[in-house]
Design a protein around this motif. Sequence first.
Motif, mmCIF file in Angstrom:
data_model
loop_
_atom_site.group_PDB
_atom_site.id
_atom_site.type_symbol
_atom_site.label_atom_id
_atom_site.label_comp_id
_atom_site.label_asym_id
_atom_site.label_seq_id
_atom_site.Cartn_x
_atom_site.Cartn_y
_atom_site.Cartn_z
ATOM 1 N N VAL A 251 5.732 6.627 -28.630
ATOM 2 C CA VAL A 251 5.679 6.910 -27.193
ATOM 3 C C VAL A 251 6.537 5.879 -26.473
ATOM 4 O O VAL A 251 6.214 4.687 -26.466
ATOM 5 N N PRO A 252 7.649 6.273 -25.870
ATOM 6 C CA PRO A 252 8.535 5.275 -25.254
ATOM 7 C C PRO A 252 7.900 4.679 -24.000
ATOM 8 O O PRO A 252 7.394 5.420 -23.154
ATOM 9 N N PRO A 253 7.911 3.360 -23.857
ATOM 10 C CA PRO A 253 7.344 2.728 -22.662
ATOM 11 C C PRO A 253 8.281 2.859 -21.470
ATOM 12 O O PRO A 253 8.935 1.902 -21.042
ATOM 13 N N VAL A 254 8.391 4.072 -20.950
ATOM 14 C CA VAL A 254 9.307 4.385 -19.860
ATOM 15 C C VAL A 254 8.498 4.799 -18.635
ATOM 16 O O VAL A 254 7.557 5.582 -18.740
ATOM 17 N N ARG A 255 8.897 4.273 -17.486
ATOM 18 C CA ARG A 255 8.210 4.590 -16.240
ATOM 19 C C ARG A 255 9.233 5.015 -15.195
ATOM 20 O O ARG A 255 10.397 4.620 -15.279
ATOM 21 N N PRO A 256 8.818 5.786 -14.195
ATOM 22 C CA PRO A 256 9.735 6.121 -13.107
ATOM 23 C C PRO A 256 9.874 4.958 -12.131
ATOM 24 O O PRO A 256 8.876 4.385 -11.685
ATOM 25 N N VAL A 257 11.103 4.588 -11.798
ATOM 26 C CA VAL A 257 11.385 3.549 -10.809
ATOM 27 C C VAL A 257 12.068 4.230 -9.619
ATOM 28 O O VAL A 257 13.218 4.661 -9.716
ATOM 29 N N LYS A 258 11.340 4.320 -8.533
ATOM 30 C CA LYS A 258 11.812 5.066 -7.358
ATOM 31 C C LYS A 258 12.993 4.366 -6.689
ATOM 32 O O LYS A 258 13.012 3.146 -6.541
ATOM 33 N N GLY A 259 13.955 5.179 -6.258
ATOM 34 C CA GLY A 259 15.080 4.657 -5.478
ATOM 35 C C GLY A 259 15.398 5.586 -4.326
ATOM 36 O O GLY A 259 15.592 6.784 -4.528
ATOM 37 N N GLN A 260 15.434 5.048 -3.110
ATOM 38 C CA GLN A 260 15.853 5.810 -1.941
ATOM 39 C C GLN A 260 17.331 5.531 -1.682
ATOM 40 O O GLN A 260 17.783 4.386 -1.777
#
Length: 410
Positions: A251-260
């Motif tokens: 399970v890749p330790p990937v998260r969404p990082v929001k950018g405006q």
Amino acid sequence: MPAKGDRETVTYHPPSGHSSTHPSAARPSVAPRVIVIGAGCIGLSIAWRLAAAGSTVDIYDRGTAGRGATHAAAGMLAAAVETEPGEQALLPLTLDSQRRWPAFAAELEAYSGLPVDLRTDGTVQVALTRDDVEVLRSGFEFQRGLGLNIAWLNGAQVKEREPWLNPRAAAGVLGADDGQVDNRKLALALKAAALKAGARLHEGAAVEALSLTAGRADGVVVDGALKPADVVVLAAGAWSRQLAGLPEGAVPPVRPVKGQMLALRMDPAQPLLRHVVWPPKCYLVPRLDGRLIVGATTEDKGWDDHLTAGGVLALLEAAWRALPGVEELPIEEMWVGHRPGSRDDAPILGPVPDVAGLVMATGHHRNGILLTPSTADLVADHILTGRVDPLLAPFGIGRFQGPSANGMRL
């Protein structure tokens, strides 16, 4: 689309002089059947390379090709000025990919018949105040110590390069090897190239689960049906962690990082900027068609996709302080994207220990566009030959396991 036996071939030269063999890898006797999960720039570029080399390739995306993080990006190729302390291990890969970009872009444009607007005219970091100068000098000394091709500019030299910048601009740093590509045009060209090479694209087709038999990935489940494959490439960006059926260690330790981000409209005949410019607290990316990209916030807020007054205000204020003329420009577009950030903000690439047939190509964070050529070439080379290039080896998912791994979990 040409028939499989009549495909046009693409000039693909696997990396030489950097190859090693993964202990569990075996050279395929025939071109493998490959399923790529994710149709962003990473997934599409890998699919293009593999299909052009003779593999049967199916690409599945939950949405529309190129409309995720690829669509939201700014397209900067800033291996020099974006390098920060703690990222030294990533530098060989980013520099390698930056060097590949001119040939990659030329080949892609010739093969697809579509432009990508690669520009290699450099990136300029700008300091506006005395405090900014000290911060800039610290970064300059760090980057120069790594042997990067950068140069210090005084205020007059900065304004000579970009005369519409704030007259108070006190200093700058030129990354002469850095540049940009139009990421949205890149996505269109990669989609066209992959299809021309014979890959099959399935949009609006979410992969529900990975199929495993005796510890080997043998396909994926879509709409309740098994789609068989010899190799599965997980290139789903910030969504990669959500794939069902992955063993715990895969399970890749990937998260969404929001950018405006937002885009302003300049006169393309008389643009306010010609280089990519990094003033404090934002970056400014001028396109050939007159768009001026202003980015970007970095927010750990999960899948929140709202534009906020504070985020947009911060970007516009930072842009205005560096380039006062932006106050007269119309706002053309505003949007939110989700970068795929890994635990150490470096990509997760290559084979997965103990899961034969599963290959990672995710977690590129802010470097997805920059790393597209190297990721495509090195991952495709691994799938076709079984080799794991030394440039790829440090970024396997295994680095998050064992006693030397960071104990934090996502």
